[in-house]
Design a protein around this motif. Structure first.
Motif, PDB file in Angstrom:
ATOM      1  N   MET A 176       0.852  -1.187   0.000  1.00 33.20           N
ATOM      2  CA  MET A 176       0.000   0.000   0.000  1.00 33.20           C
ATOM      3  C   MET A 176       0.886   1.235   0.000  1.00 33.20           C
ATOM      4  N   ARG A 177       0.655   2.120  -0.970  1.00 35.14           N
ATOM      5  CA  ARG A 177       1.450   3.355  -1.036  1.00 35.14           C
ATOM      6  C   ARG A 177       0.523   4.559  -0.914  1.00 35.14           C
TER       7      ARG A 177
ATOM      8  N   ALA B  42       0.462   8.860 -10.833  1.00 34.27           N
ATOM      9  CA  ALA B  42       0.609   7.825 -11.861  1.00 34.27           C
ATOM     10  C   ALA B  42       2.037   7.298 -11.891  1.00 34.27           C
ATOM     11  N   ALA B  43       3.009   8.221 -11.898  1.00 33.13           N
ATOM     12  CA  ALA B  43       4.414   7.809 -12.000  1.00 33.13           C
ATOM     13  C   ALA B  43       4.871   7.025 -10.770  1.00 33.13           C
ATOM     14  N   GLN B  44       4.380   7.401  -9.594  1.00 34.19           N
ATOM     15  CA  GLN B  44       4.804   6.770  -8.345  1.00 34.19           C
ATOM     16  C   GLN B  44       3.893   5.620  -7.919  1.00 34.19           C
ATOM     17  N   GLU B  45       2.883   5.309  -8.741  1.00 34.73           N
ATOM     18  CA  GLU B  45       1.951   4.217  -8.455  1.00 34.73           C
ATOM     19  C   GLU B  45       1.326   4.352  -7.062  1.00 34.73           C
ATOM     20  N   VAL B  46       0.797   5.528  -6.803  1.00 33.54           N
ATOM     21  CA  VAL B  46       0.175   5.825  -5.518  1.00 33.54           C
ATOM     22  C   VAL B  46      -1.220   5.182  -5.462  1.00 33.54           C
ATOM     23  N   ASP B  47      -1.554   4.587  -4.324  1.00 35.16           N
ATOM     24  CA  ASP B  47      -2.876   3.992  -4.137  1.00 35.16           C
ATOM     25  C   ASP B  47      -3.889   4.999  -3.602  1.00 35.16           C
ATOM     26  N   ALA B  48      -3.433   5.887  -2.702  1.00 37.59           N
ATOM     27  CA  ALA B  48      -4.358   6.830  -2.077  1.00 37.59           C
ATOM     28  C   ALA B  48      -3.630   8.118  -1.715  1.00 37.59           C
ATOM     29  N   LEU B  49      -4.362   9.222  -1.795  1.00 41.60           N
ATOM     30  CA  LEU B  49      -3.855  10.526  -1.373  1.00 41.60           C
ATOM     31  C   LEU B  49      -4.500  10.880  -0.043  1.00 41.60           C
ATOM     32  N   LEU B  50      -3.689  11.305   0.916  1.00 41.09           N
ATOM     33  CA  LEU B  50      -4.185  11.708   2.228  1.00 41.09           C
ATOM     34  C   LEU B  50      -3.840  13.179   2.454  1.00 41.09           C
ATOM     35  N   ILE B  51      -4.861  14.006   2.665  1.00 42.90           N
ATOM     36  CA  ILE B  51      -4.660  15.439   2.928  1.00 42.90           C
ATOM     37  C   ILE B  51      -5.041  15.699   4.381  1.00 42.90           C
TER      38      ILE B  51
ATOM     39  N   VAL C 132      -7.299   6.624  -7.933  1.00 42.03           N
ATOM     40  CA  VAL C 132      -6.614   6.862  -6.654  1.00 42.03           C
ATOM     41  C   VAL C 132      -7.625   7.372  -5.634  1.00 42.03           C
ATOM     42  N   ALA C 133      -7.712   6.705  -4.491  1.00 43.20           N
ATOM     43  CA  ALA C 133      -8.633   7.131  -3.438  1.00 43.20           C
ATOM     44  C   ALA C 133      -8.125   8.414  -2.779  1.00 43.20           C
TER      45      ALA C 133
ATOM     46  N   LEU D 124      -8.781   2.513   3.563  1.00 42.13           N
ATOM     47  CA  LEU D 124      -8.318   3.021   2.278  1.00 42.13           C
ATOM     48  C   LEU D 124      -8.039   1.853   1.342  1.00 42.13           C
ATOM     49  N   PRO D 125      -8.583   1.915   0.133  1.00 39.55           N
ATOM     50  CA  PRO D 125      -8.360   0.816  -0.813  1.00 39.55           C
ATOM     51  C   PRO D 125      -7.080   0.995  -1.618  1.00 39.55           C
ATOM     52  N   GLN D 126      -6.574  -0.113  -2.124  1.00 38.11           N
ATOM     53  CA  GLN D 126      -5.505  -0.063  -3.107  1.00 38.11           C
ATOM     54  C   GLN D 126      -6.135   0.175  -4.484  1.00 38.11           C
ATOM     55  N   ARG D 127      -5.300   0.327  -5.479  1.00 32.72           N
ATOM     56  CA  ARG D 127      -5.815   0.628  -6.821  1.00 32.72           C
ATOM     57  C   ARG D 127      -6.737  -0.473  -7.353  1.00 32.72           C
ATOM     58  N   ASP D 128      -6.509  -1.696  -6.908  1.00 34.14           N
ATOM     59  CA  ASP D 128      -7.353  -2.794  -7.403  1.00 34.14           C
ATOM     60  C   ASP D 128      -8.660  -2.912  -6.621  1.00 34.14           C
ATOM     61  N   GLY D 129      -8.865  -1.989  -5.668  1.00 37.51           N
ATOM     62  CA  GLY D 129     -10.111  -1.992  -4.911  1.00 37.51           C
ATOM     63  C   GLY D 129     -10.079  -2.790  -3.631  1.00 37.51           C
ATOM     64  N   THR D 130      -9.043  -3.582  -3.421  1.00 38.29           N
ATOM     65  CA  THR D 130      -8.948  -4.372  -2.190  1.00 38.29           C
ATOM     66  C   THR D 130      -8.481  -3.482  -1.036  1.00 38.29           C
ATOM     67  N   PRO D 131      -8.880  -3.793   0.193  1.00 40.79           N
ATOM     68  CA  PRO D 131      -8.464  -2.967   1.336  1.00 40.79           C
ATOM     69  C   PRO D 131      -6.947  -2.914   1.472  1.00 40.79           C
TER      70      PRO D 131
END
Length: 409
Positions: A1-2, A36-45, A75-76, A118-125
């Motif tokens: 998870m990134r 996209a370049a860093q293959e991020v799964d979710a952004l947290l602000i 990306v979530a 928070l999900p990963q890009r494939d939708g899994t937790p």
């Protein structure tokens, strides 16, 4: 998870009369490239997406662009309310944005409601989050009549700590249930928007618990794998701990942040917990600089700063002048130093001498012990003025004061 951890965007900020719209627009474009370049799964602000509780329409539009762009990228988004944000403003679109994969937590709520997955890009937790925004005192405590300042500080700190641990317990329960369901463990992280002990702030950071809580101790946080913080604009580890971090703001929000390398944080986690935190430097979308010196020194400094600008995008400058003389034509002199250069002076200040420090070393006094003339003299001592002008201002003040006293009588 990134996860990509950021905070304190302050959309809608006006910087000494200048809009930051172009910078934030460029920031969003850069961010979407990076996820996209860093293959991020979710952004947290971690709080303060807006600069005010009533952001201008262009700031809301930028917010919408960010949400839509992240949705299209798969990306979530987890966004926490900050002390600058309005609970109502963030809450009004929360249900709509949830349809686009954005989780918005405007204010502190009951523990179970602040646990997010928070999900990963494939939708899994991918991870469980104690999604804690800026905690307003009224959310967790009720003041009692007769409480001293120390009592209020201790009560608020204890209430915030209790809230963190209640949400953490709920998150642990959720993680346990997911582990049974998925057959694997998930990392657990927490968020926050507050000042912690030892954090280094800047002039654009407001005190958020005035008279009640100076800073929250790191030992009071629950044992999460990573704690993503906002409110302090300078990126930093807290107490030297790798897993408790301020990402800082992505653009400078005051001139004392001009020399900072702004960044976001790439946070890698797996079933074993935190694996790595990697700073992702943010480009400077608007050149700005704070320059200090006498007029001779400033001439060279301004010329050097101008190398970062161009006629279409000049460098924004704060000029701090060190001089023993009061120069009535100081703005004109600074203007002559910038003539023909791609710079724009937003603020001119005179450097203060050591008068302020010397005042602190004197015996502490209350206003009741000082006359109006004493207060004026102390304030005047902070300015670098000629004896002639100092004398003239003192006489003028005494004349005005005498007139007021005569009218009062």
């Amino acid at each position: 998870m990134r996860i990509l951890h950021t905070s304190d965007w302050h959309l809608g900020q006006h910087f000494i009369g200048k809009t930051r719209q172009a910078e934030h627009q460029a920031l969003i474009a850069w961010l979407l490239e990076q996820v996209a370049a860093q293959e991020v799964d979710a952004l947290l602000i971690a709080g303060d997406i807006f600069d005010t509780g009533t952001p201008p329409s262009y700031a809301r539009e930028l917010y919408s662009q960010l949400v839509v762009g992240l949705h299209e990228a798969g990306v979530a988004l987890l966004l926490l309310g900050g002390n600058h944000d309005s609970v109502a403003t963030l809450g009004e679109s929360r249900d709509l944005l949830a349809r686009l994969g954005a989780m918005v937590v405007p204010a502190a709520d009951v523990a179970d409601e602040q646990v997010r997955v928070l999900p990963q890009r494939d939708g899994t937790p991918g991870c469980v989050v104690c999604a804690i925004p800026f905690i307003r005192p009224r959310d967790v405590i009720h003041s009692q009549a007769g409480d001293s300042a120390e009592d209020k500080q201790a009560s608020l700190q204890a209430a915030i700590q209790a809230h963190y641990h209640a949400v953490f317990a709920a998150a642990e329960s959720r993680r346990s249930a997911l582990a049974t369901e998925l057959g694997r463990s998930l990392p657990l992280i927490a968020t926050g928007h507050l000042t912690t002990v030892g954090a280094s702030a800047s002039e654009s950071v407001r005190e958020i618990y005035v008279g009640a809580l100076e800073a929250f101790p790191t030992s009071a946080f629950p044992p999460a794998d990573y704690i993503a913080l906002g409110h302090i604009h300078r990126p930093q580890r807290v107490g030297g701990l790798e897993h408790i971090r301020y990402s800082g703001s992505p653009i400078p929000l005051s001139f004392d942040e001009a020399d900072q390398q702004k960044e976001m944080l790439l946070v890698d986690l797996d079933a074993a917990g935190l694996q790595a935190v990697t700073p992702l430097p943010v480009p400077r979308f608007q050149a700005l600089a704070s320059l200090t010196g006498n007029l001779d020194e400033l001439q060279g400094a301004i010329a050097a700063a101008a190398l970062d600008g161009n006629p279409e995008n000049p460098v924004w400058l704060e000029v701090v002048v060190r001089t023993d003389d009061y120069l009535a034509d100081l703005p004109a002199r600074i203007e002559s130093l910038t003539d023909g250069l791609p710079v724009e002076v937003l603020r001119i200040r005179r450097a203060r001498g050591n008068a302020a420090a010397s005042l602190v070393s004197e015996a502490r006094e209350t206003l009741d012990e000082l006359t109006p003339n004493d207060v004026f003299a102390r304030r005047l001592a902070l300015e670098e003025l000629s004896d002639e002008l100092r004398s003239a201002l003192t006489e003028r003040f005494r004349s005005v004061l005498a007139g007021l006293e005569e009218n009062a009588a």
